[in-house]
Motif scaffolding. Structure first.
Motif, PDB file in Angstrom:
ATOM      1  N   GLN A  62       1.013   9.866   1.810  1.00  0.00           N
ATOM      2  CA  GLN A  62       0.351   9.818   3.108  1.00  0.00           C
ATOM      3  C   GLN A  62       0.443   8.421   3.725  1.00  0.00           C
ATOM      4  OE1 GLN A  62      -1.060  11.316   0.282  1.00  0.00           O
ATOM      5  NE2 GLN A  62      -0.253  13.265   1.109  1.00  0.00           N
ATOM      6  N   THR A  63       0.240   7.383   2.914  1.00  0.00           N
ATOM      7  CA  THR A  63       0.344   6.021   3.442  1.00  0.00           C
ATOM      8  C   THR A  63       1.789   5.684   3.804  1.00  0.00           C
ATOM      9  OG1 THR A  63      -1.511   5.346   2.046  1.00  0.00           O
ATOM     10  CG2 THR A  63      -0.167   3.593   2.983  1.00  0.00           C
ATOM     11  N   LEU A  64       2.735   6.161   2.985  1.00  0.00           N
ATOM     12  CA  LEU A  64       4.143   5.946   3.289  1.00  0.00           C
ATOM     13  C   LEU A  64       4.491   6.589   4.633  1.00  0.00           C
ATOM     14  CD1 LEU A  64       6.972   4.974   2.470  1.00  0.00           C
ATOM     15  CD2 LEU A  64       7.279   7.146   1.246  1.00  0.00           C
ATOM     16  N   LEU A  65       3.989   7.811   4.852  1.00  0.00           N
ATOM     17  CA  LEU A  65       4.245   8.491   6.122  1.00  0.00           C
ATOM     18  C   LEU A  65       3.630   7.715   7.281  1.00  0.00           C
ATOM     19  CD1 LEU A  65       5.240  10.857   7.807  1.00  0.00           C
ATOM     20  CD2 LEU A  65       3.117  12.072   7.236  1.00  0.00           C
ATOM     21  N   ALA A  66       2.416   7.241   7.085  1.00  0.00           N
ATOM     22  CA  ALA A  66       1.752   6.492   8.159  1.00  0.00           C
ATOM     23  C   ALA A  66       2.528   5.228   8.521  1.00  0.00           C
ATOM     24  CB  ALA A  66       0.331   6.128   7.725  1.00  0.00           C
ATOM     25  N   ALA A  67       3.045   4.553   7.502  1.00  0.00           N
ATOM     26  CA  ALA A  67       3.834   3.341   7.749  1.00  0.00           C
ATOM     27  C   ALA A  67       5.119   3.679   8.506  1.00  0.00           C
ATOM     28  CB  ALA A  67       4.178   2.654   6.429  1.00  0.00           C
ATOM     29  N   LEU A  68       5.785   4.748   8.104  1.00  0.00           N
ATOM     30  CA  LEU A  68       7.030   5.145   8.763  1.00  0.00           C
ATOM     31  C   LEU A  68       6.793   5.605  10.196  1.00  0.00           C
ATOM     32  CD1 LEU A  68       8.669   7.019   5.764  1.00  0.00           C
ATOM     33  CD2 LEU A  68       9.650   5.045   6.934  1.00  0.00           C
ATOM     34  N   VAL A  74       9.798   0.226  -1.180  1.00  0.00           N
ATOM     35  CA  VAL A  74      10.354   1.573  -1.363  1.00  0.00           C
ATOM     36  C   VAL A  74      11.268   1.586  -2.580  1.00  0.00           C
ATOM     37  CG1 VAL A  74      11.932   3.290  -0.375  1.00  0.00           C
ATOM     38  CG2 VAL A  74      10.134   2.280   1.038  1.00  0.00           C
ATOM     39  N   VAL A  75      12.106   0.573  -2.710  1.00  0.00           N
ATOM     40  CA  VAL A  75      13.001   0.483  -3.865  1.00  0.00           C
ATOM     41  C   VAL A  75      12.196   0.403  -5.157  1.00  0.00           C
ATOM     42  CG1 VAL A  75      14.696  -0.989  -5.021  1.00  0.00           C
ATOM     43  CG2 VAL A  75      14.911  -0.507  -2.574  1.00  0.00           C
ATOM     44  N   LYS A  98       0.809  -1.229   0.000  1.00  0.00           N
ATOM     45  CA  LYS A  98       0.000   0.000   0.000  1.00  0.00           C
ATOM     46  C   LYS A  98       0.840   1.277   0.000  1.00  0.00           C
ATOM     47  CE  LYS A  98      -3.588  -2.386   2.661  1.00  0.00           C
ATOM     48  NZ  LYS A  98      -4.325  -2.440   3.956  1.00  0.00           N
ATOM     49  N   LEU A  99       2.122   1.167  -0.223  1.00  0.00           N
ATOM     50  CA  LEU A  99       2.990   2.347  -0.131  1.00  0.00           C
ATOM     51  C   LEU A  99       3.028   3.120  -1.450  1.00  0.00           C
ATOM     52  CD1 LEU A  99       6.030   0.797   1.806  1.00  0.00           C
ATOM     53  CD2 LEU A  99       3.952   1.833   2.730  1.00  0.00           C
ATOM     54  N   PHE A 140       7.318  12.363  -3.245  1.00  0.00           N
ATOM     55  CA  PHE A 140       6.599  12.188  -1.966  1.00  0.00           C
ATOM     56  C   PHE A 140       7.199  13.099  -0.895  1.00  0.00           C
ATOM     57  CE2 PHE A 140       5.137   7.498  -2.772  1.00  0.00           C
ATOM     58  CZ  PHE A 140       4.265   7.963  -3.734  1.00  0.00           C
ATOM     59  N   ILE A 141       8.521  13.143  -0.830  1.00  0.00           N
ATOM     60  CA  ILE A 141       9.191  13.963   0.185  1.00  0.00           C
ATOM     61  C   ILE A 141       8.856  15.442  -0.008  1.00  0.00           C
ATOM     62  CG2 ILE A 141      11.459  14.755   1.011  1.00  0.00           C
ATOM     63  CD1 ILE A 141      12.502  11.907   0.386  1.00  0.00           C
TER      64      ILE A 141
END
Length: 631
Positions: free
Chosen positions: A80-86, A141-142, A75-76, A152-153
């Motif tokens: 927003q989802t990437l941030l939530a996972a991190l 991520v890769v 789901k990355l 995203f950043i």
């Protein structure tokens, strides 16, 4: 989490004194349980958890969140989802390391206590389960690619604190395997640790160590701790007897120690190949993005200037009155002293040595060192050596000592407080995600404080004998922390390259490789020091060879520490600010880059030549005093 990353995290939790090689060993010392057991000399763990029940409750809560970590798999695909996972990973790991700090330090005050063993065992299982649950993350991520991650950043301000980690994952992208393969490697973490566990059990629990009678009638039980105690005995015949008996016992188990270390090396080589690294050295340096050039330049410069080490051994022979120097003569003090360093006086000396760093820093140390952050004195079952435990981000660091009121203990105090103050400044200036500094940098911070203490003690020396004592200690530190660690590093590289080229790595072959290096470093062929067949089994005694390309950082660190101390002494406020900014940087960048920003290029020969020059300078001062005395 890769196998070597798990070990690196565990070692970062315990920043240990380089000078005592037993600092990370798990041997239990037979010590007087009543030794200075005043509460003020023990640490207070209630800031971590008020009670063990609170610790239990938090452990159970984290167990219940494992599934939440893996819920982000697949789901990355948006910021927003990437941030939530991190954020979920950060919150989980922050609390997990707090649990670890509490449990491991309970265990280390009494290694024989089954309660502490059980607490740590449960946490290790949780580490492995959590690692497997997050194994999807790096491959995904890769797969997103650098361009999308940068987008995203830019679009999600919350990713600022995670940007370095994300870019680092992309940097290592070609070495990241499929999610399934990453999960398999995560699940194999325990199995891949078996060689080290077997070695530690054999060396610390199962071998029946010999007992010998010394010249004064003392019965010396030569366990690993007993050897450390008696290898520096004043009576040379006693030292020879200690070496003969102790190393003969290791020789009896040469093949078994060879199997365990070969298992470690084979696993390392196989994993590096699976991850498509050019060699095992590159694999283990990759986490901190350390160029191979650093390692190889360090070894080359050391060998190019091995004559300085040989000069030291000749000076040692002169000071001890020994013409036929042997390996059993490397540990006795060069100068005998009755100087005493009780813990409170040690603190005062440390405060005085920090004055050049300014009131703010010395004030922080004064306040912190008056709190119950330390477990100071030996007691029955306590872990040997010393370390700083600083992985609990929201709580202060802890320091374990085994203070003996001698100068070595005072120097260790300075070392561990160097780690602790590095952690204090890092946590004040960096978010949790950028607070995990490298061993490569924090050993510099620790050794710098030892050098500052040395300078202070030299300045207030009341006699030539005291001056000789401190100069002699400085010399032995440079031998033990620089030259000896490079020697170990050269051996470690050699045995991995032996397997990489397909050669058989037996215990006998390791003894042969180590013996050649040992003789070269100690000037055997030049007649500087005799290295016998007896001494060549020493590789089996060194647990650090299972920490995988770790010890070279002690040598780079004393070079870096000497640089910063010189900058502070000659550069005034600018030099101090440069050093403080280095401490505050924490893990915000790769260690080599953080040091370059401070004006130090660890890929060049300059810092290593500088510390060797420092050793030459100390010997000049000692020889001037000896020549003046005609001794």
């Amino acid at each position: 989490m890769k196998k070597h990353n798990l070990k690196r995290r565990a070692l970062a939790v315990l920043c240990s004194s380089a000078f005592a090689l037993t600092a990370i060993s798990m041997s239990v010392q037979a010590q007087d349980a009543s030794t200075k057991a005043d509460e003020q000399y023990t640490w207070d763990l209630t800031p971590f958890y008020a009670t063990k029940s609170d610790w239990e409750n938090e452990l159970e809560r984290l167990r219940g969140e494992i599934d939440g970590l893996s819920a982000f798999a697949g789901k990355l695909d948006n910021a927003q989802t990437l941030l939530a996972a991190l954020e979920a990973q950060s919150a989980f790991s922050k609390e997990l390391l707090r649990l670890w700090t509490y449990a491991s330090n309970i265990q280390n005050t009494n290694l024989a206590n089954p309660e502490g063993q059980a607490m740590v065992g449960r946490l290790m299982a949780l580490f492995q389960t959590a690692s497997a649950a997050q194994s999807f993350f790096a491959p995904e991520v890769v797969a997103l690619g650098q361009e999308k991650i940068e987008r995203f950043i830019s679009s999600e301000p919350g990713l600022k604190d995670h940007a370095f980690s994300l870019r680092n994952t992309i940097r290592q992208g070609k070495h990241v395997l499929s999610p399934e393969s990453e999960q398999v490697l995560s699940l194999l973490t325990g199995a891949l640790s078996a060689p080290q566990n077997a070695r530690d059990m054999l060396a610390n629990a199962e071998i029946e160590w010999p007992t010998i009678t010394l010249s004064d009638g003392t019965e010396a039980h030569l366990t690993n701790a007993g050897y450390t105690l008696h290898r520096a005995d004043k009576d040379r015949e006693d030292r020879i007897a200690v070496f003969d008996a102790f190393w003969a016992k290791y020789k009896d188990f040469e093949s078994t120690f060879g199997i365990t270390l070969n298992g470690e090396v084979q696993a390392n080589v196989a994993t590096s190949k699976a991850r498509k690294y050019n060699n095992t050295l590159q694999y283990f340096l990759s986490g901190d993005n350390i160029p191979e050039e650093v390692y190889r330049t360090l070894v080359k410069v050391t060998n190019d200037r091995i004559d300085v080490l040989h000069r030291y051994f000749k000076l040692r022979g002169r000071m001890l009155g020994i013409e036929d120097l042997g390996y059993h003569d490397i540990y006795p003090d060069l100068v005998q002293t009755d100087l005493s360093f009780p813990i409170d006086e040690t603190r005062e000396h440390m405060l005085a040595s920090l004055r050049l760093m300014g009131e703010e820093f010395s004030g922080k140390f004064a306040k912190a060192s008056s709190e119950r952050w330390m477990h100071v004195y030996p007691q029955a079952g306590k872990r040997s050596g010393a370390y700083m435990s600083g992985s609990a981000y929201d709580v202060h660091p802890l320091i374990l000592l085994n203070h003996q009121d001698d100068y070595g203990s005072a120097s260790t105090y300075a070392h561990e407080w160097g780690h602790a103050m590095h952690k204090v400044l890092t946590n004040e200036n960096q978010p949790y995600e950028l607070s995990n500094f490298s061993i490569f940098t924090t050993e510099i911070a620790a050794i710098a404080k030892e050098l500052l203490l040395q300078d202070h003690m030299l300045q207030q020396a009341k006699s030539e004998d005291e001056e000789l004592f401190y100069l002699g200690y400085a010399l032995e530190q440079m031998r033990g922390t620089f030259f000896r660690q490079v020697m170990f590093s050269e051996f470690e590289l050699a045995i991995h390259e032996e397997v990489e080229k397909g050669a058989a790595l037996t215990g006998a072959r390791m003894t042969e490789i180590y013996g050649e290096i040992l003789k070269r470093y100690h000037g055997h062929d030049e007649g500087v020091m005799t290295i016998s067949e007896r001494d060549m089994i020493e590789w089996a005694y060194i647990p650090h060879f299972y920490y995988n390309f770790y010890v070279y950082q002690y040598a780079t660190s004393i070079a870096g520490a000497a640089y910063f101390v010189d900058e502070m002494k000659t550069g005034g406020k600018k030099g101090v600010d440069t050093y403080l900014n280095f401490l505050k940087a924490g893990g915000k960048d790769y260690p080599v880059e953080i040091l370059k920003e401070a004006g130090l290029d660890m890929t060049s020969a300059a810092p290593y030549n500088a510390v060797i020059d420092r050793m030459d300078d100390v010997m000049d001062k000692i020889e001037a005093i000896l020549d003046k005395r005609g001794s």
